[in-house]
Design an enzyme around this catalytic site. Structure first.
Site, mmCIF file in Angstrom:
data_model
loop_
_atom_site.group_PDB
_atom_site.id
_atom_site.type_symbol
_atom_site.label_atom_id
_atom_site.label_comp_id
_atom_site.label_asym_id
_atom_site.label_seq_id
_atom_site.Cartn_x
_atom_site.Cartn_y
_atom_site.Cartn_z
ATOM 1 N N HIS A 113 2.114 -3.479 -2.592
ATOM 2 C CA HIS A 113 0.749 -3.488 -2.022
ATOM 3 C C HIS A 113 0.018 -4.796 -2.371
ATOM 4 O O HIS A 113 -1.025 -4.795 -3.033
ATOM 5 C CB HIS A 113 -0.046 -2.259 -2.506
ATOM 6 C CG HIS A 113 -1.158 -1.901 -1.573
ATOM 7 N ND1 HIS A 113 -1.607 -0.612 -1.375
ATOM 8 C CD2 HIS A 113 -1.940 -2.674 -0.776
ATOM 9 C CE1 HIS A 113 -2.604 -0.605 -0.507
ATOM 10 N NE2 HIS A 113 -2.823 -1.851 -0.127
ATOM 11 N N ARG A 147 -1.349 1.627 5.231
ATOM 12 C CA ARG A 147 -1.355 2.670 4.200
ATOM 13 C C ARG A 147 -0.066 3.464 4.332
ATOM 14 O O ARG A 147 0.368 3.790 5.456
ATOM 15 C CB ARG A 147 -2.549 3.625 4.384
ATOM 16 C CG ARG A 147 -3.895 3.059 3.973
ATOM 17 C CD ARG A 147 -3.996 2.804 2.467
ATOM 18 N NE ARG A 147 -5.297 2.294 2.076
ATOM 19 C CZ ARG A 147 -5.620 0.995 2.003
ATOM 20 N NH1 ARG A 147 -4.725 0.066 2.288
ATOM 21 N NH2 ARG A 147 -6.824 0.625 1.599
ATOM 22 N N ARG A 185 -9.019 -6.565 13.058
ATOM 23 C CA ARG A 185 -9.008 -7.958 12.585
ATOM 24 C C ARG A 185 -7.607 -8.383 12.153
ATOM 25 O O ARG A 185 -7.116 -9.437 12.533
ATOM 26 C CB ARG A 185 -9.934 -8.118 11.384
ATOM 27 C CG ARG A 185 -11.415 -8.003 11.664
ATOM 28 C CD ARG A 185 -12.125 -8.257 10.341
ATOM 29 N NE ARG A 185 -13.562 -8.207 10.434
ATOM 30 C CZ ARG A 185 -14.286 -7.093 10.260
ATOM 31 N NH1 ARG A 185 -13.685 -5.942 10.046
ATOM 32 N NH2 ARG A 185 -15.605 -7.148 10.312
ATOM 33 N N THR A 240 1.873 -2.525 6.504
ATOM 34 C CA THR A 240 1.050 -3.139 5.450
ATOM 35 C C THR A 240 -0.315 -2.450 5.396
ATOM 36 O O THR A 240 -1.251 -2.984 4.803
ATOM 37 C CB THR A 240 0.836 -4.651 5.717
ATOM 38 O OG1 THR A 240 0.310 -4.822 7.043
ATOM 39 C CG2 THR A 240 2.111 -5.434 5.578
ATOM 40 N N GLU A 293 1.969 5.532 -4.270
ATOM 41 C CA GLU A 293 2.040 4.216 -4.907
ATOM 42 C C GLU A 293 1.714 4.393 -6.375
ATOM 43 O O GLU A 293 0.739 5.083 -6.675
ATOM 44 C CB GLU A 293 1.043 3.251 -4.262
ATOM 45 C CG GLU A 293 1.436 2.876 -2.860
ATOM 46 C CD GLU A 293 0.466 1.910 -2.197
ATOM 47 O OE1 GLU A 293 -0.444 1.391 -2.886
ATOM 48 O OE2 GLU A 293 0.605 1.695 -0.990
ATOM 49 N N ALA A 328 -0.691 -7.324 0.117
ATOM 50 C CA ALA A 328 -1.012 -8.088 1.332
ATOM 51 C C ALA A 328 -2.182 -9.045 1.122
ATOM 52 O O ALA A 328 -2.176 -10.164 1.632
ATOM 53 C CB ALA A 328 -1.299 -7.137 2.490
#
Ligand code: GLV
Length: 337
Positions: free
Chosen positions: A287, A239, A158, A237, A268, A289
């Site tokens: 992180h 992992r 998607r 964007t 992270e 997005a």
């Protein structure tokens, strides 16, 4: 059987998600700005029938073992690599996620990062703030054109497809690589399938939209980076662990590739002493997005709805492990304990 299922939510949520849960459940919410520690999470999960979790929460074997009443975990994310799915399935815990609602917002950021890295937007901002802007200069802050360039999309799901639609507006040539060919997407998006090595070798920009699994961990390592053009820019964007970060640092430092834009890192948050932070040719965001007001509220609402559906015995389309549905229904048929 308790009157109202007990639910633990691992952070405060935007929008009306918590109120939705409170209509039918006893809801406890972790009060911290930071995620609960594994110990805190185990303690809170011990009496819970449902958990609403974030990608910062590790739902591993130890946690699942400490949560004997747990029947459903709803992860407020499209990815679910923070969950040991095999162990959840073995313990007959239904897992759901929030795909779909964050597609366009995430694609916006991926394309924004692409532009930021190509046109040196973050670097330009640092340059101005540092007082270095003394004149307009014919050779100051040059970068590659985005329009008309070749974009390689790894993972045409998607979000990958939504990035392709944005790229079409910039007149980009689109290559993609994924587990399978997608003839309809090829037609709709004008995307051409390529094996990974070809995509890496031909693309001016490579953007990653693959799920993190044991098969895709380290998908982009030193060999793959060496295939890319020295002028190419890598955008991630998805992992952090999809990319070998040490190899990426080396490629950026040595000029093997021109730049990178990362919304995800490994780990992270990125430690303050990460050598990546010393490089000017990498843009890093924390992180974010899916971080628009509307999308985060939608994700929270969908995560709450998924959890309520599960607690009501419904296995909806957002469930990751529907193959356990039969045994899971038997488990909860006598009511929640
Ligand atoms: C974010 O990274 C998500 O998986 O939703």
């Amino acid at each position: 059987m308790p009157d109202r299922p007990r639910v633990f939510v691992t952070r405060n949520l935007p929008g009306d998600a918590l109120n939705l849960l409170r209509q039918t459940c006893e809801v406890a919410v972790w009060p911290g700005q930071l995620p609960p520690s594994p110990d805190d999470l185990r303690r809170e999960a011990a009496a819970a029938h449902g958990l609403l979790t974030l990608l910062t929460d590790r739902i591993d074997a130890a946690l699942l073992a400490a949560a004997p009443k747990l029947v459903a975990v709803s992860n407020m994310a499209t990815g679910y690599d923070n969950v040991d799915v095999a162990e959840a399935s073995r313990r007959l815990v239904l897992l759901s996620r929030t795909p779909g609602v964050l597609t366009e917002t995430s694609a916006d950021l991926a394309f924004g990062l692409l532009l930021a890295a190509a046109r040196r937007i973050a670097e330009g901002d640092r340059y101005v703030r540092a007082g270095n802007w003394r004149t307009w200069g014919p050779e100051i802050m040059l970068g590659p054109d985005v329009h008309g360039a070749t974009l390689g999309i790894i993972g045409l799901g998607r979000i990958g497809a939504a990035v392709a639609r944005r790229a079409a507006g910039f007149g980009m040539r689109i290559l993609y690589h994924g587990r399978s060919r997608q003839p309809q997407a090829e037609k709709d998006l004008g995307a051409a399938y390529a094996d990974l090595d070809t995509l890496l070798a031909q693309s001016d920009f490579v953007t990653i939209h693959a799920a993190l699994t044991e098969d895709t961990r380290g998908l982009i390592g030193a060999r793959q980076l060496a295939l890319m053009k020295p002028s190419a820019i890598l955008i991630n964007t998805a992992r952090g662990s999809l990319v070998d970060q040490d190899a990426l640092y080396e490629a950026l430092r040595s000029g093997a590739i021109a730049g990178a834009a990362l919304d995800v890192t490994d780990p992270e948050p990125l430690p303050a002493d990460s050598p990546l932070l010393a490089l000017d040719n990498v843009v890093i965001t924390p992180h974010i997005a899916s971080a628009s007001f509307a999308t985060r509220s939608e994700m929270a609402r969908l995560a709450a709805e998924n959890l309520l559906a599960s607690l009501a015995g419904d296995v909806n389309d957002n469930v990751v492990n529907p193959e356990i549905a039969g045994d899971w229904r038997s488990r909860i048929s006598g009511g929640l304990q």
